[in-house]
Design a protein around this motif. Structure first.
Motif, PDB file in Angstrom:
ATOM      1  N   GLY A   1     -65.186   6.851  98.240  1.00  0.00           N
ATOM      2  CA  GLY A   1     -64.441   5.929  99.100  1.00  0.00           C
ATOM      3  C   GLY A   1     -64.807   4.483  98.801  1.00  0.00           C
ATOM      4  O   GLY A   1     -63.936   3.617  98.804  1.00  0.00           O
ATOM      5  N   GLN A   2     -66.080   4.237  98.558  1.00  0.00           N
ATOM      6  CA  GLN A   2     -66.499   2.885  98.206  1.00  0.00           C
ATOM      7  C   GLN A   2     -65.895   2.479  96.866  1.00  0.00           C
ATOM      8  O   GLN A   2     -65.617   1.299  96.652  1.00  0.00           O
ATOM      9  N   ASN A   3     -65.679   3.467  96.007  1.00  0.00           N
ATOM     10  CA  ASN A   3     -65.080   3.162  94.706  1.00  0.00           C
ATOM     11  C   ASN A   3     -63.680   2.565  94.873  1.00  0.00           C
ATOM     12  O   ASN A   3     -63.249   1.759  94.062  1.00  0.00           O
TER      13      ASN A   3
ATOM     14  N   GLY B   1     -58.265  -6.433 105.107  1.00  0.00           N
ATOM     15  CA  GLY B   1     -56.862  -6.031 105.215  1.00  0.00           C
ATOM     16  C   GLY B   1     -56.171  -5.977 103.860  1.00  0.00           C
ATOM     17  O   GLY B   1     -55.368  -5.075 103.591  1.00  0.00           O
ATOM     18  N   GLU B   2     -56.483  -6.943 103.007  1.00  0.00           N
ATOM     19  CA  GLU B   2     -55.902  -6.946 101.656  1.00  0.00           C
ATOM     20  C   GLU B   2     -56.420  -5.770 100.839  1.00  0.00           C
ATOM     21  O   GLU B   2     -55.672  -5.154 100.080  1.00  0.00           O
ATOM     22  N   VAL B   3     -57.698  -5.434 101.009  1.00  0.00           N
ATOM     23  CA  VAL B   3     -58.254  -4.272 100.313  1.00  0.00           C
ATOM     24  C   VAL B   3     -57.548  -3.002 100.781  1.00  0.00           C
ATOM     25  O   VAL B   3     -57.160  -2.160  99.970  1.00  0.00           O
ATOM     26  N   ALA B   4     -57.365  -2.858 102.094  1.00  0.00           N
ATOM     27  CA  ALA B   4     -56.693  -1.676 102.639  1.00  0.00           C
ATOM     28  C   ALA B   4     -55.281  -1.544 102.073  1.00  0.00           C
ATOM     29  O   ALA B   4     -54.857  -0.453 101.695  1.00  0.00           O
ATOM     30  N   ALA B   5     -54.566  -2.663 101.979  1.00  0.00           N
ATOM     31  CA  ALA B   5     -53.204  -2.629 101.444  1.00  0.00           C
ATOM     32  C   ALA B   5     -53.192  -2.251  99.969  1.00  0.00           C
ATOM     33  O   ALA B   5     -52.330  -1.496  99.518  1.00  0.00           O
ATOM     34  N   ARG B   6     -54.144  -2.750  99.209  1.00  0.00           N
ATOM     35  CA  ARG B   6     -54.195  -2.455  97.769  1.00  0.00           C
ATOM     36  C   ARG B   6     -54.614  -1.023  97.479  1.00  0.00           C
ATOM     37  O   ARG B   6     -54.272  -0.484  96.429  1.00  0.00           O
ATOM     38  N   ALA B   7     -55.373  -0.410  98.375  1.00  0.00           N
ATOM     39  CA  ALA B   7     -55.865   0.951  98.151  1.00  0.00           C
ATOM     40  C   ALA B   7     -54.714   1.960  98.113  1.00  0.00           C
ATOM     41  O   ALA B   7     -54.844   3.018  97.532  1.00  0.00           O
TER      42      ALA B   7
ATOM     43  N   ALA C   1     -66.878  16.619  93.582  1.00  0.00           N
ATOM     44  CA  ALA C   1     -67.242  16.229  92.213  1.00  0.00           C
ATOM     45  C   ALA C   1     -67.242  14.706  92.072  1.00  0.00           C
ATOM     46  O   ALA C   1     -68.108  14.135  91.407  1.00  0.00           O
ATOM     47  N   SER C   2     -66.275  14.032  92.698  1.00  0.00           N
ATOM     48  CA  SER C   2     -66.218  12.569  92.660  1.00  0.00           C
ATOM     49  C   SER C   2     -67.421  11.960  93.358  1.00  0.00           C
ATOM     50  O   SER C   2     -68.017  10.992  92.864  1.00  0.00           O
ATOM     51  N   ASP C   3     -67.779  12.526  94.502  1.00  0.00           N
ATOM     52  CA  ASP C   3     -68.922  12.012  95.244  1.00  0.00           C
ATOM     53  C   ASP C   3     -70.188  12.133  94.413  1.00  0.00           C
ATOM     54  O   ASP C   3     -70.988  11.194  94.330  1.00  0.00           O
TER      55      ASP C   3
END
Length: 147
Positions: A31-33, A48-54, A18-20
């Protein structure tokens, strides 16, 4: 079979589909969201900062691969860090900035739809229970990564 893990996996699969569908309407893949959400809060992060924030088990190489597809779709640009040329920073395009409100609204509508048969108290319990499960499994993963 309706054991806990089966229910959780079925819920995950249905919510993911449903999200997709909801994200695709705005030119964004599931995932891009997550990358967009991190950059909406702080544009110009490294992968790397994006990965940590996710706050999900997403690796930096996964962010880099996804960013490549997002750049091709016109959602972000990559630029070398002016102070450290080894680093690449991700920046939102106008298209990605304009998608923020519609995507957040689509996610809110999906959450409302998925939980429409729950009472406010049940929603609170579900949120609390899922948070506790995440904390427990995060702690287990951190322990296994330490040794």
């Amino acid at each position: 079979m309706d054991d806990f893990l089966t229910l959780l996996v079925r819920t995950h699969k249905l919510l993911q589909a449903a999200s997709d569908e909801a994200m695709n309407r705005h030119g964004v893949r599931i995932g891009q969201n997550l990358i967009l959400e991190a950059l909406w809060e702080a544009d110009g992060l490294t992968p790397g900062e994006v990965a940590a924030r996710a706050r999900l088990p997403i690796t930096t190489p996964t962010i880099v691969n996804t960013a490549t597809r997002m750049e091709a779709a016109g959602l972000l640009t990559r630029r070398r860090d002016p102070n450290d040329g080894r680093l690449v920073r991700l920046y939102l395009t106008d298209r990605a900035r304009a998608a923020r409100q519609p995507i957040q609204e689509a996610r809110r509508r999906l959450e409302d739809h998925a939980t429409a048969t729950l009472t406010d108290e049940e929603r609170d319990h579900l949120r609390t229970a899922l948070t506790k499960i995440i904390q427990r499994l995060d702690a287990d993963q951190a322990d296994s990564n330490r040794g």
